[in-house]
Design an enzyme around this catalytic site. Structure first.
Site, PDB file in Angstrom:
ATOM      1  N   GLN A  84       0.830  -1.215   0.000  1.00 58.81           N
ATOM      2  CA  GLN A  84       0.000   0.000   0.000  1.00 58.81           C
ATOM      3  C   GLN A  84       0.864   1.265   0.000  1.00 58.81           C
ATOM      4  O   GLN A  84       0.489   2.288   0.576  1.00 58.81           O
ATOM      5  CB  GLN A  84      -0.931   0.010   1.221  1.00 58.81           C
ATOM      6  CG  GLN A  84      -2.122  -0.922   1.105  1.00 58.81           C
ATOM      7  CD  GLN A  84      -3.133  -0.465   0.044  1.00 58.81           C
ATOM      8  OE1 GLN A  84      -3.131   0.671  -0.410  1.00 58.81           O
ATOM      9  NE2 GLN A  84      -4.010  -1.371  -0.349  1.00 58.81           N
ATOM     10  N   SER A  85       1.992   1.215  -0.662  1.00 60.56           N
ATOM     11  CA  SER A  85       2.914   2.355  -0.642  1.00 60.56           C
ATOM     12  C   SER A  85       2.322   3.619  -1.272  1.00 60.56           C
ATOM     13  O   SER A  85       1.888   3.605  -2.429  1.00 60.56           O
ATOM     14  CB  SER A  85       4.186   1.961  -1.398  1.00 60.56           C
ATOM     15  OG  SER A  85       4.968   3.101  -1.674  1.00 60.56           O
ATOM     16  N   ASN A  86       2.330   4.703  -0.503  1.00 66.03           N
ATOM     17  CA  ASN A  86       1.913   6.001  -1.044  1.00 66.03           C
ATOM     18  C   ASN A  86       2.980   6.525  -1.999  1.00 66.03           C
ATOM     19  O   ASN A  86       2.679   7.200  -2.978  1.00 66.03           O
ATOM     20  CB  ASN A  86       1.716   7.014   0.078  1.00 66.03           C
ATOM     21  CG  ASN A  86       0.715   6.530   1.104  1.00 66.03           C
ATOM     22  OD1 ASN A  86      -0.429   6.241   0.767  1.00 66.03           O
ATOM     23  ND2 ASN A  86       1.139   6.421   2.364  1.00 66.03           N
ATOM     24  N   ALA A  88       4.864   4.721  -3.954  1.00 65.97           N
ATOM     25  CA  ALA A  88       4.717   4.037  -5.241  1.00 65.97           C
ATOM     26  C   ALA A  88       3.588   4.683  -6.045  1.00 65.97           C
ATOM     27  O   ALA A  88       3.735   4.948  -7.237  1.00 65.97           O
ATOM     28  CB  ALA A  88       4.437   2.553  -5.015  1.00 65.97           C
TER      29      ALA A  88
END
Ligand code: PLP
Length: 339
Positions: A84-86, A88
């Protein structure tokens, strides 16, 4: 001359460019209800409302990182993060805007196998912009995977630019050294002087940028970061390296010796990506008192830390504090069953 122009022109002369992604300052606001409640003036810098890709702190780093990618004549961006990387998500959106192909290497580092964590939230947005997503296990294989992927693209003629986790290196950190001028302008307009700034730290770049920015400006400011995963030493080293890297660019390497790094591990909870009951209560409370949503991975933990530290008397009574809201809102939808 306005000081930010001096900052910009120094970097330009050093061959470091910035690609302008943001056209206006993010809001800096007073939190009336919470300030009354804690008898401390609390302000918030809404970097969650920066204007592209649903906002977040990574945009300021990407202004410098994507400029370097262009300068290197890359045509493809590869970056890495948690599922859930912001970082990325914002890399995917802005890199696409600038005409790059994008590969996201997403590590299953958070032990949540719910459908919402795996598929909702940032993943939806990554897919909207057609980023290539590579799912990998959390078993130390990331470096090999990225090396192989890079080799593969290079053999077909691509020029790859790799952005490290969180966009945290000296170049990315410059985004948060530069924000210092925006904060100082806004605080003058509000007639308030911040000696205390708080924020969440994940990979150290935002924290380091702010520390370096205030050193460059020559204004004594305490930057209290709250770590969001138990491993403190690694992040602290990273923060020091990036701070020193930025100060070196400004020929201020001597100055780094006296710096006090404030990175609290008191509110990390059990693991990265896992909020505890207190984190959830903080998120609910701020939403109901101020209409501001915090995220469960970063800002929820950091805001809890700031509030608890105010209650414990760890900040001088009555002095204004500025919390940097670093974003993460879209990540909330990966945590559907927690609320
Ligand atoms: C990445 C991120 C952070 C941490 O920033 P670092 O520069 O990696 O320390 C904080 N908050 C949010 C919402 C983020 O996405």
């Amino acid at each position: 001359m306005k000081e930010v122009y001096r900052f910009d022109s120094h970097l330009l002369v050093s061959g470091i460019n910035r690609l302008k992604l943001l056209s206006f300052p993010s809001p800096l606001l007073y939190l009336q209800g919470l300030s009354n409640e804690l008898e401390t003036p609390i302000y918030i810098k809404r970097d969650d409302l920066t204007e592209l890709g649903c906002g977040g702190n990574k945009l300021r780093k990407l202004e410098y990182l994507l400029a370097e990618a262009k300068q290197n004549e890359a045509n493809r961006i590869i970056t890495i993060g948690a599922r859930q990387s912001n970082h990325a998500r914002l890399t995917a959106v802005t890199a696409k805007m600038m005409g790059f192909d994008v590969d996201l290497v997403l590590k299953n580092s958070v032990p949540l196998d719910t459908e919402s964590y795996q598929l909702n939230g940032n993943l939806v947005l990554d897919n909207i912009v057609d980023a290539n997503i590579h799912e990998i296990a959390n078993d130390g294989s990331a470096t090999t995977f990225i090396n192989n992927l890079t080799k593969h693209y290079e053999t077909v003629g691509d020029k790859v630019y790799f952005i490290p986790v969180g966009g945290s290196n000296t170049i990315g950190g410059l985004g948060y050294a530069r924000v210092v001028y925006e904060i100082e302008d806004q605080s003058k307009d509000l007639d308030v002087d911040f000696k205390h700034i708080t924020l969440a730290s994940g990979s150290g770049g935002t924290h380091a940028g702010l520390i370096a920015g205030y050193e460059i400006l020559g204004k004594k400011t305490f930057i209290q970061a709250y770590n969001v995963q138990p491993d403190r030493e690694v992040i602290l080293d990273e923060t020091k390296n990036i701070t020193e890297g930025i100060l070196n660019l400004f020929d201020l390497s001597m100055q780094s010796q006296g710096i006090e790094y404030r990175l609290s591990n008191d509110y990390v909870g059990e693991a990265y990506g896992i909020p505890n009951e207190q984190t959830l209560q903080t998120i609910k409370h701020l939403a109901k008192t101020e209409g501001v949503f915090l995220d469960p991975v970063y800002t929820g933990k950091a805001f809890t830390g700031m509030v608890e530290d105010i209650k414990k008397g760890r900040f001088p009574k009555g002095e204004p504090i500025l919390f940097i809201h670093t974003g993460g809102i879209t990540g909330i939808f990966g945590y559907q069953n927690w609320f």
